[in-house]
Scaffold this motif. Sequence first.
Motif, short mmCIF file in Angstrom:
data_model
loop_
_atom_site.label_atom_id
_atom_site.label_comp_id
_atom_site.label_asym_id
_atom_site.label_seq_id
_atom_site.Cartn_x
_atom_site.Cartn_y
_atom_site.Cartn_z
N UNK A 50 -13.97 -46.34 56.71
CA UNK A 50 -13.23 -47.62 57.27
C UNK A 50 -14.01 -48.70 56.29
N UNK A 51 -13.91 -50.00 57.08
CA UNK A 51 -14.36 -51.11 56.63
C UNK A 51 -15.81 -50.95 56.28
N UNK A 52 -16.63 -50.31 57.04
CA UNK A 52 -18.08 -50.31 56.77
C UNK A 52 -18.33 -49.71 55.71
N UNK A 53 -17.62 -48.91 55.10
CA UNK A 53 -17.67 -47.93 53.80
C UNK A 53 -17.44 -48.71 52.93
N UNK A 54 -16.81 -49.62 52.68
CA UNK A 54 -16.34 -50.53 51.89
C UNK A 54 -17.43 -51.15 51.14
N UNK A 55 -17.37 -51.42 49.71
CA UNK A 55 -18.39 -52.31 49.11
C UNK A 55 -18.15 -53.53 48.96
N UNK A 56 -18.55 -54.63 49.84
CA UNK A 56 -18.22 -55.79 50.11
C UNK A 56 -18.61 -56.77 48.93
N UNK A 57 -18.56 -58.01 48.89
CA UNK A 57 -18.94 -58.64 47.76
C UNK A 57 -20.15 -58.57 47.03
N UNK A 58 -20.15 -58.21 46.00
CA UNK A 58 -21.56 -57.76 45.07
C UNK A 58 -21.89 -58.60 44.09
N UNK A 59 -20.67 -59.11 43.31
CA UNK A 59 -20.76 -59.74 42.13
C UNK A 59 -20.46 -61.24 41.84
N UNK A 60 -20.74 -61.98 40.85
CA UNK A 60 -20.11 -63.13 40.66
C UNK A 60 -19.69 -62.81 39.02
N UNK A 61 -18.61 -63.60 38.77
CA UNK A 61 -18.04 -63.37 37.48
C UNK A 61 -17.55 -64.62 36.89
N UNK A 62 -18.23 -64.69 35.56
CA UNK A 62 -17.71 -66.20 34.92
C UNK A 62 -16.73 -65.72 33.81
N UNK A 63 -16.83 -66.61 32.61
CA UNK A 63 -15.71 -66.55 31.63
C UNK A 63 -15.87 -65.49 30.97
#
Length: 397
Positions: free
Chosen positions: A227-240
């Motif tokens: 379920x939601x607990x098993x998801x990878x939540x926000x982990x990254x930032x992406x630029x150009x």
Amino acid sequence: MPSSTSSSDPGSAPKGIVEREGALPAGLRLTASDRPGQAQPVPTRDVPAQPWGRIALGVLAALVVGGIALEVNARERIGLHAGDLDNSEISWSNEKIRAAGAPVAIVGDSRILFDTDLDRFEALTGVRPIQLAIHGTSALTLLEDMADDKDFNGLLIVGLADTMFFQPFDGYGGYVKKWHEFRAPYRVVSNEIDHMLQRHLAFLDSNYRLSVLAHRLDDDFRPGVEGPKDDIWKLQEVGEHRATYLWDRVEYDPAWRARTRWAWKGFKDPFPYTPDLIAKGHARAKAAVDKIRTRGGDVIFVRPPSAPELRVNEEAQVPKAKGWDVILRNTESAGIHIDDLPGAKDLPLPEFSHLGRKCATVFTDIYVRKLTELTPRLQLRADAPPPLTKDYCVPTT
């Protein structure tokens, strides 16, 4: 003949009622009975006079105040940043197009994606690689995709996590096999508008859309179902151009870091890496590398770091001697393994699998300098910045 309910004779109309629609006294409704011969028209009512200018200004003010509140919450409470662009299939396909004729491209999973600083790569070599790595995806899938791309004959850097490379499915990046489907004009334009706004507004991060947050309110699904607990939540930032880094909140927020570590589940894959599965992976890798070299390209493998908490399980499932060593031998390729980079071996990995942004710059500095020794396709610039060490990203005590 006059209607039994209304008359065409103005003299017989009720007091205050006139024949011409729109000439009614303010607030008086004109109904079907007042318009004989028409098939049940919708009743109309005069729009009362209102201060429309002030109403419009009020709505605009509410939107501005609401937007400011969302932006302040996103930056101050959540830790989001403007300029963090959604990394969609369309963004990947944009880079895929740019890879045609490019001197260097990178494929692989999230480790080589997060752990490569494209700016540092360019500062050292004068070449800015095309970033085609995809999180949660087998590097083998992307290697084969580039092997089938007749327009690419440059240097392909293949970053790999041992278990993910040999897994029996593509992973999140399975869409690369049908990436042309994401080139519809409305998709491309929508993506450009989205990025244009995200360059200035942090609260537009797709990880914090209402639908995503509402999904996370559910503690879990039924037993045995992720379920939601098993998801990878926000982990990254992406630029150009898909320049990607570990989100800094993972580094400074202990709770967020802990749940990310838990989501990896120690890289204990539920399926066995049998000798037959690994052998098929080696055969596919050799065929792909041979294709690239046939048209004048070349391939170098890179194994980024992983923490001991994950490495022990990765090594148990795909030992280095049966995975990495055989890949290099079968494909007759050069390779850079984290074990062979003393200066990068002890860099901290906040959530066990990826380097923080500054340490990714250090790792890039170290492995790119090594690349220039392994291939004539890359040379260290005469004005390259001086080497970096662990002190650049780890505070001294």
